[in-house]
Scaffold this motif. Sequence first.
Motif, mmCIF file in Angstrom:
data_model
loop_
_atom_site.group_PDB
_atom_site.id
_atom_site.type_symbol
_atom_site.label_atom_id
_atom_site.label_comp_id
_atom_site.label_asym_id
_atom_site.label_seq_id
_atom_site.Cartn_x
_atom_site.Cartn_y
_atom_site.Cartn_z
ATOM 1 N N UNK A 108 -28.532 30.861 -53.781
ATOM 2 C CA UNK A 108 -27.375 30.170 -53.246
ATOM 3 C C UNK A 108 -27.628 29.292 -52.293
ATOM 4 N N UNK A 109 -27.117 27.974 -52.337
ATOM 5 C CA UNK A 109 -27.501 27.225 -51.096
ATOM 6 C C UNK A 109 -25.994 26.768 -50.609
ATOM 7 N N UNK A 110 -26.263 26.863 -49.183
ATOM 8 C CA UNK A 110 -24.908 27.011 -48.369
ATOM 9 C C UNK A 110 -25.036 25.814 -47.387
ATOM 10 N N UNK A 111 -24.227 24.776 -47.412
ATOM 11 C CA UNK A 111 -24.168 23.876 -46.364
ATOM 12 C C UNK A 111 -23.142 24.116 -45.500
ATOM 13 N N UNK A 112 -23.337 23.876 -44.204
ATOM 14 C CA UNK A 112 -22.511 24.214 -42.928
ATOM 15 C C UNK A 112 -22.127 23.023 -42.130
ATOM 16 N N UNK A 113 -21.074 22.834 -41.544
ATOM 17 C CA UNK A 113 -20.742 21.541 -40.487
ATOM 18 C C UNK A 113 -19.238 21.402 -40.610
ATOM 19 N N UNK A 114 -19.002 20.156 -39.882
ATOM 20 C CA UNK A 114 -17.583 19.616 -39.818
ATOM 21 C C UNK A 114 -17.786 18.307 -40.078
ATOM 22 N N UNK A 115 -17.274 17.772 -41.408
ATOM 23 C CA UNK A 115 -17.594 16.467 -41.789
ATOM 24 C C UNK A 115 -16.895 15.468 -41.023
ATOM 25 N N UNK A 116 -16.021 15.771 -40.459
ATOM 26 C CA UNK A 116 -15.379 14.592 -39.403
ATOM 27 C C UNK A 116 -15.772 14.717 -37.830
ATOM 28 N N UNK A 142 -21.684 17.034 -39.820
ATOM 29 C CA UNK A 142 -21.599 16.940 -41.135
ATOM 30 C C UNK A 142 -22.537 16.992 -42.074
ATOM 31 N N UNK A 143 -23.948 16.944 -41.466
ATOM 32 C CA UNK A 143 -24.915 16.933 -42.331
ATOM 33 C C UNK A 143 -25.227 17.833 -43.375
ATOM 34 N N UNK A 144 -24.784 19.306 -42.929
ATOM 35 C CA UNK A 144 -24.793 20.108 -44.104
ATOM 36 C C UNK A 144 -24.028 19.953 -45.358
ATOM 37 N N UNK A 145 -23.028 19.301 -45.232
ATOM 38 C CA UNK A 145 -22.087 18.990 -46.436
ATOM 39 C C UNK A 145 -22.850 17.718 -47.094
ATOM 40 N N UNK A 146 -23.385 16.839 -46.344
ATOM 41 C CA UNK A 146 -24.078 15.768 -46.898
ATOM 42 C C UNK A 146 -25.067 16.209 -47.884
ATOM 43 N N UNK A 147 -26.016 17.123 -47.478
ATOM 44 C CA UNK A 147 -27.133 17.876 -48.414
ATOM 45 C C UNK A 147 -26.531 18.521 -49.402
ATOM 46 N N UNK A 148 -25.460 19.218 -49.315
ATOM 47 C CA UNK A 148 -24.911 19.820 -50.534
ATOM 48 C C UNK A 148 -24.253 18.822 -51.498
ATOM 49 N N UNK A 149 -23.604 17.763 -51.045
ATOM 50 C CA UNK A 149 -23.193 16.709 -52.097
ATOM 51 C C UNK A 149 -24.361 16.270 -52.845
ATOM 52 N N UNK A 150 -25.333 15.797 -51.892
ATOM 53 C CA UNK A 150 -26.592 15.260 -52.659
ATOM 54 C C UNK A 150 -27.305 16.424 -53.657
ATOM 55 N N UNK A 151 -27.302 17.725 -53.210
ATOM 56 C CA UNK A 151 -27.749 18.570 -54.235
ATOM 57 C C UNK A 151 -27.124 18.603 -55.410
ATOM 58 N N UNK A 152 -25.615 18.478 -55.292
ATOM 59 C CA UNK A 152 -25.046 18.751 -56.367
ATOM 60 C C UNK A 152 -25.107 17.683 -57.396
ATOM 61 N N UNK A 153 -25.304 16.127 -56.963
ATOM 62 C CA UNK A 153 -25.652 14.908 -57.728
ATOM 63 C C UNK A 153 -26.932 15.247 -58.378
ATOM 64 N N UNK A 154 -27.845 15.776 -58.016
ATOM 65 C CA UNK A 154 -29.245 16.096 -58.530
ATOM 66 C C UNK A 154 -29.300 17.409 -59.546
ATOM 67 N N UNK A 155 -28.741 18.437 -59.068
ATOM 68 C CA UNK A 155 -28.738 19.538 -59.830
ATOM 69 C C UNK A 155 -27.646 19.689 -60.898
ATOM 70 N N UNK A 156 -26.438 19.542 -60.753
ATOM 71 C CA UNK A 156 -25.273 19.742 -61.677
ATOM 72 C C UNK A 156 -25.055 21.099 -61.720
ATOM 73 N N UNK A 190 -19.743 25.287 -47.211
ATOM 74 C CA UNK A 190 -19.065 26.123 -46.148
ATOM 75 C C UNK A 190 -18.253 25.702 -45.211
ATOM 76 N N UNK A 191 -18.385 24.298 -45.064
ATOM 77 C CA UNK A 191 -17.560 23.762 -44.096
ATOM 78 C C UNK A 191 -17.850 24.338 -42.711
ATOM 79 N N UNK A 192 -17.053 24.928 -42.001
ATOM 80 C CA UNK A 192 -17.029 25.667 -40.721
ATOM 81 C C UNK A 192 -16.762 26.943 -40.828
#
Length: 161
Positions: free
Chosen positions: A4-12, A17-31, A41-43
């Motif tokens: 499980x890979x979990x990214x945390x933070x507040x994108x606004x 919001x760096x945790x969400x950025x990493x998660x989005x990039x991983x989703x693009x790369x891993x599918x 995970x947001x906050x």
Amino acid sequence: MKTAIMGFGNPVRSDDGIGMYVIEELKKNIGESDHINIFDMGTAAFEVLFGLKGHNKIILVDAVVNSNEPVGTLFKVPAEEVLRAPQDDPLVFLHGMKWDQALSYAKKILHDEYPEDIQVYLIAIENTKLEVDLSQPAKEAGDKVVQHILEDLAQEKLINA
């Protein structure tokens, strides 16, 4: 093996919001993957308890403020180093709990089902203003985290290199 890979933070909150950025990039790369679950995970923190169950390995990504290091400094630490002791206070509110404390609760609740391999990536930040853009140093550190995670997953043969 299930990871499980979990990214945390507040994108606004800018660099928070760096945790969400990493998660989005991983989703693009891993599918899609049967062996890897990627959680934005947001906050949230209490949901960590449920995300851990059934996984052998957990990777957490979050921002860290007041580290006394330059913005973008990357830390990789074992979860044991950042666990906060659970509080048996019945007034602990779920919205006030951070993931480090949630990990401690999970360890207490899950016993033998608690994953032994938990890695934490923390990225030093300063800017938590109400804005949606990441600073360049934080984004560059996020890209490094993505690369580290992809390399680890490829080494474990969970993804193709």
